[in-house]
Motif scaffolding. Structure first.
Motif, PDB file in Angstrom:
ATOM      1  N   GLY A   1      -3.508  80.530  50.030  1.00 15.14           N
ATOM      2  CA  GLY A   1      -4.163  81.484  49.156  1.00 15.14           C
ATOM      3  C   GLY A   1      -4.928  82.527  49.941  1.00 15.14           C
ATOM      4  N   VAL A   2      -4.481  83.748  49.862  1.00 12.79           N
ATOM      5  CA  VAL A   2      -5.184  84.849  50.513  1.00 12.79           C
ATOM      6  C   VAL A   2      -6.153  85.413  49.479  1.00 12.79           C
ATOM      7  CG1 VAL A   2      -4.930  87.018  51.765  1.00 12.79           C
ATOM      8  CG2 VAL A   2      -3.139  85.284  51.892  1.00 12.79           C
TER       9      VAL A   2
ATOM     10  N   ALA B   1       2.240  78.990  55.717  1.00 10.13           N
ATOM     11  CA  ALA B   1       1.187  78.059  55.319  1.00 10.13           C
ATOM     12  C   ALA B   1      -0.097  78.798  54.967  1.00 10.13           C
ATOM     13  CB  ALA B   1       0.942  77.054  56.443  1.00 10.13           C
ATOM     14  N   THR B   2      -0.402  79.858  55.705  1.00  8.79           N
ATOM     15  CA  THR B   2      -1.591  80.660  55.403  1.00  8.79           C
ATOM     16  C   THR B   2      -1.475  81.315  54.028  1.00  8.79           C
ATOM     17  OG1 THR B   2      -1.917  81.127  57.754  1.00  8.79           O
ATOM     18  CG2 THR B   2      -3.031  82.569  56.186  1.00  8.79           C
TER      19      THR B   2
ATOM     20  N   ALA C   1       3.596  83.758  48.010  1.00  9.48           N
ATOM     21  CA  ALA C   1       3.793  83.424  49.424  1.00  9.48           C
ATOM     22  C   ALA C   1       5.235  83.650  49.853  1.00  9.48           C
ATOM     23  CB  ALA C   1       3.387  81.974  49.671  1.00  9.48           C
ATOM     24  N   VAL C   2       6.183  83.227  49.038  1.00  9.61           N
ATOM     25  CA  VAL C   2       7.599  83.409  49.383  1.00  9.61           C
ATOM     26  C   VAL C   2       7.950  84.897  49.419  1.00  9.61           C
ATOM     27  CG1 VAL C   2       9.968  82.998  48.618  1.00  9.61           C
ATOM     28  CG2 VAL C   2       8.279  81.155  48.499  1.00  9.61           C
TER      29      VAL C   2
ATOM     30  N   PRO D   1       1.193  93.074  45.927  1.00  9.36           N
ATOM     31  CA  PRO D   1       0.578  91.961  46.674  1.00  9.36           C
ATOM     32  C   PRO D   1       1.469  91.445  47.801  1.00  9.36           C
ATOM     33  CG  PRO D   1       0.337  91.617  44.317  1.00  9.36           C
ATOM     34  CD  PRO D   1       1.242  92.789  44.479  1.00  9.36           C
ATOM     35  N   ALA D   2       2.777  91.351  47.538  1.00  6.15           N
ATOM     36  CA  ALA D   2       3.692  90.851  48.563  1.00  6.15           C
ATOM     37  C   ALA D   2       3.781  91.802  49.744  1.00  6.15           C
ATOM     38  CB  ALA D   2       5.080  90.627  47.962  1.00  6.15           C
ATOM     39  N   VAL D   3       3.798  93.109  49.465  1.00  3.73           N
ATOM     40  CA  VAL D   3       3.840  94.089  50.556  1.00  3.73           C
ATOM     41  C   VAL D   3       2.546  94.025  51.366  1.00  3.73           C
ATOM     42  CG1 VAL D   3       3.856  96.555  51.066  1.00  3.73           C
ATOM     43  CG2 VAL D   3       5.490  95.613  49.436  1.00  3.73           C
TER      44      VAL D   3
END
Length: 314
Positions: free
Chosen positions: A252-253, A247-248, A101-102, A183-185
């Protein structure tokens, strides 16, 4: 302090409501978790003993009261599937979710902030139109499609990054960075596209304010006007969407975590729902709700730091 205490009280009420809703919903889902956990090794006596041990043979109201009492002490129960304490399972998955998330939020801010400000400063020009079109495409593209494209390009074709998997940041920061990059991108581009539009609108609104025109009429340099009078005031409404996106991601996506085999909370909830693992589902949703409320509280406190006109004590 009064504001913080009031918000904490509201958050506790919301968490109580979350426990009621989640407890009711998971018990409405068809399927017997004990029967699913036993698989083909079904034995009536063992089945009855397991239901009694897990408390599923008691009335729902009694089950909820017992669960709520245990949750207040930090005991979220035991997983029906693995037999591990739910708290232990959640804590083992939390670092992966927080780190993703960060990282995703950093990517989103790197993309959204300069593009949003640039688009607002060039309002009505071709560059503004291009930025808006690109941001709309970013919002419209499905997560799984973007994830598959990144894997195809950077893993299968170029061989620069591993296609999936997770390595804790504390064990190997370099390998963690290589595995979190795609995943971050994926998360950051989607969130950044949304945030770009909000930042553009917020900066446009501030640019037309009286205090900005006054600063410009005094002959202040454009950089000073932009930094002191435009960006800072535009940050107040932008903080809301940043908090929502963070928060989204903390929630957890699921699609991104499944595609990249990322062991986060979203994938945990998906597996727990499939196995009818009630304690894990309830514990994970409760943790996600708590993180969401915490992020909102931090955002409210940041409002006062960004805009001194806002008084949180009221």
């Amino acid at each position: 302090m009064a504001f913080v205490l009031r918000r904490v009280g509201h958050s506790l009420v919301v968490l109580l409501g979350v426990t009621v809703v989640v407890f009711a919903l998971v018990h409405l889902v068809p399927g017997d978790p004990v029967r699913i956990a036993m698989g083909t090794r079904y034995d009536p006596d063992v089945y009855a003993a397991l239901r009694e041990a897990s408390g599923l043979d008691r009335p729902l109201l009694e089950q909820y009261v017992a669960y709520l009492g245990s949750a207040l002490t930090g005991d979220l129960g035991v997983s029906f599937r693995s037999g591990e304490p739910v708290t232990t399972i959640l804590l083992s998955r939390l670092p992966a979710t927080v780190s993703l998330a960060v990282a995703g939020l950093v990517v989103a801010l790197v993309v959204a902030f300069p593009l949003g400000v640039y688009s607002a400063l060039h309002h009505g020009k071709a560059s503004d139109v291009i930025v808006r079109i690109v941001s709309q495409v970013g919002v419209s593209v499905p997560d799984f499609w973007m994830a598959m494209l990144l894997i195809l390009l950077f893993s299968s074709t170029l061989g620069w990054l591993p296609p999936s998997g997770y390595v804790p940041l504390t064990e190997d920061p370099v390998e963690w960075a290589r595995r979190v990059a795609m995943p971050a991108v994926t998360l950051g581009l989607v969130a950044g596209s949304i945030m770009t539009r909000y930042i553009r609108s917020s900066v446009l609104e501030v640019l037309g304010a009286d205090h900005v025109r006054t600063a410009e009429s005094k002959g202040l340099r454009e950089r000073v006007v932009l930094g002191r009078h435009v960006v800072r005031n535009a940050l107040v409404p932008v903080l809301t969407i940043v908090g929502v996106q963070l928060a989204t991601m903390l929630g957890g996506v699921i699609v991104v975590e499944v595609v990249f085999a990322w062991p986060g909370l979203g994938r945990l909830v998906l597996d727990a729902v499939a196995a009818r693992d009630y304690p894990v589902v309830q514990g994970a949703v409760l943790l996600v709700a708590a993180m969401f409320l915490l992020v909102n509280l931090v955002v409210d406190l940041l409002y006062a730091r960004v805009d001194p006109r806002i008084k949180v004590s009221r």
